[in-house]
Write a protein that holds these residues in place. Structure first.
Motif, PDB file in Angstrom:
ATOM      1  N   ASP A  81      29.051 -17.565 -58.580  1.00  0.00           N
ATOM      2  CA  ASP A  81      28.376 -17.094 -59.601  1.00  0.00           C
ATOM      3  C   ASP A  81      27.086 -17.948 -60.195  1.00  0.00           C
ATOM      4  O   ASP A  81      26.009 -17.587 -60.936  1.00  0.00           O
ATOM      5  N   LEU A  82      27.121 -19.183 -59.500  1.00  0.00           N
ATOM      6  CA  LEU A  82      26.221 -20.248 -60.153  1.00  0.00           C
ATOM      7  C   LEU A  82      25.107 -20.119 -59.022  1.00  0.00           C
ATOM      8  O   LEU A  82      24.975 -19.923 -57.917  1.00  0.00           O
TER       9      LEU A  82
ATOM     10  N   ALA B 114      20.008 -28.344 -64.933  1.00  0.00           N
ATOM     11  CA  ALA B 114      19.804 -26.860 -64.915  1.00  0.00           C
ATOM     12  C   ALA B 114      21.240 -26.175 -64.943  1.00  0.00           C
ATOM     13  O   ALA B 114      21.064 -24.981 -65.514  1.00  0.00           O
ATOM     14  N   LEU B 115      22.435 -26.558 -64.536  1.00  0.00           N
ATOM     15  CA  LEU B 115      23.810 -25.965 -64.779  1.00  0.00           C
ATOM     16  C   LEU B 115      23.970 -25.988 -66.220  1.00  0.00           C
ATOM     17  O   LEU B 115      24.582 -24.603 -66.665  1.00  0.00           O
TER      18      LEU B 115
ATOM     19  N   ALA C 186      27.308 -19.148 -66.980  1.00  0.00           N
ATOM     20  CA  ALA C 186      28.753 -19.298 -66.527  1.00  0.00           C
ATOM     21  C   ALA C 186      29.219 -20.752 -66.566  1.00  0.00           C
ATOM     22  O   ALA C 186      30.187 -20.579 -66.498  1.00  0.00           O
ATOM     23  N   VAL C 187      28.647 -21.480 -67.141  1.00  0.00           N
ATOM     24  CA  VAL C 187      28.975 -22.948 -67.388  1.00  0.00           C
ATOM     25  C   VAL C 187      29.377 -23.038 -68.806  1.00  0.00           C
ATOM     26  O   VAL C 187      28.502 -22.741 -69.773  1.00  0.00           O
ATOM     27  N   THR C 188      30.468 -23.581 -69.131  1.00  0.00           N
ATOM     28  CA  THR C 188      30.854 -24.023 -70.606  1.00  0.00           C
ATOM     29  C   THR C 188      30.762 -25.375 -70.898  1.00  0.00           C
ATOM     30  O   THR C 188      30.538 -25.538 -72.180  1.00  0.00           O
TER      31      THR C 188
ATOM     32  N   VAL D 104      32.792 -29.444 -63.689  1.00  0.00           N
ATOM     33  CA  VAL D 104      32.086 -28.761 -64.471  1.00  0.00           C
ATOM     34  C   VAL D 104      33.257 -27.338 -64.728  1.00  0.00           C
ATOM     35  O   VAL D 104      33.927 -26.921 -63.893  1.00  0.00           O
ATOM     36  N   GLU D 105      33.067 -27.025 -66.448  1.00  0.00           N
ATOM     37  CA  GLU D 105      33.986 -25.801 -66.596  1.00  0.00           C
ATOM     38  C   GLU D 105      33.071 -24.521 -66.548  1.00  0.00           C
ATOM     39  O   GLU D 105      32.315 -24.623 -66.989  1.00  0.00           O
ATOM     40  N   LEU D 106      33.922 -23.502 -65.916  1.00  0.00           N
ATOM     41  CA  LEU D 106      33.167 -22.461 -65.959  1.00  0.00           C
ATOM     42  C   LEU D 106      33.817 -21.461 -66.866  1.00  0.00           C
ATOM     43  O   LEU D 106      34.929 -21.607 -67.276  1.00  0.00           O
TER      44      LEU D 106
END
Length: 92
Positions: free
Chosen positions: A40-41, A74-75, A80-82, A30-32
């Motif tokens: 932050d997630l 959901a993420l 915050a997730v890119t 997962v890239e933030l």
């Protein structure tokens, strides 16, 4: 109207989320967004105790998770997730 959260999922991640049971665990990268951290997630799984953070690299903004398809979906909606890429489904 287009669901832009789906654009954050790699083709493999989108397919894995659609074809697997929501509670099947998958290893994912997962890239933030810059300045964001795993803290932050808002990560939670229904009944499974949440995803497991396997690694976090602050310099590259990348984390590796063991999470359910439900959590990864959901993420993708989290600001915050890119980007999300999956490595494979793992049944427990």
């Amino acid at each position: 109207m287009m669901d832009f959260s789906q654009m954050k999922l790699s083709p493999q991640a989108r397919k894995a989320i659609m074809k697997n049971d929501p509670l099947v665990q998958m290893k994912a990268i997962v890239e933030l967004a810059p300045g964001k951290t795993p803290d932050d997630l808002a990560m939670s799984d229904s009944g499974t105790g949440g995803p497991e953070l396997l690694s976090w690299s602050p310099k590259s903004h990348m984390m590796t998770l063991l999470a359910t398809a439900e959590t990864l979906d959901a993420l993708a909606k989290d600001t915050a997730v890119t980007y999300i890429q999956v490595g494979g489904a793992m049944r427990r």
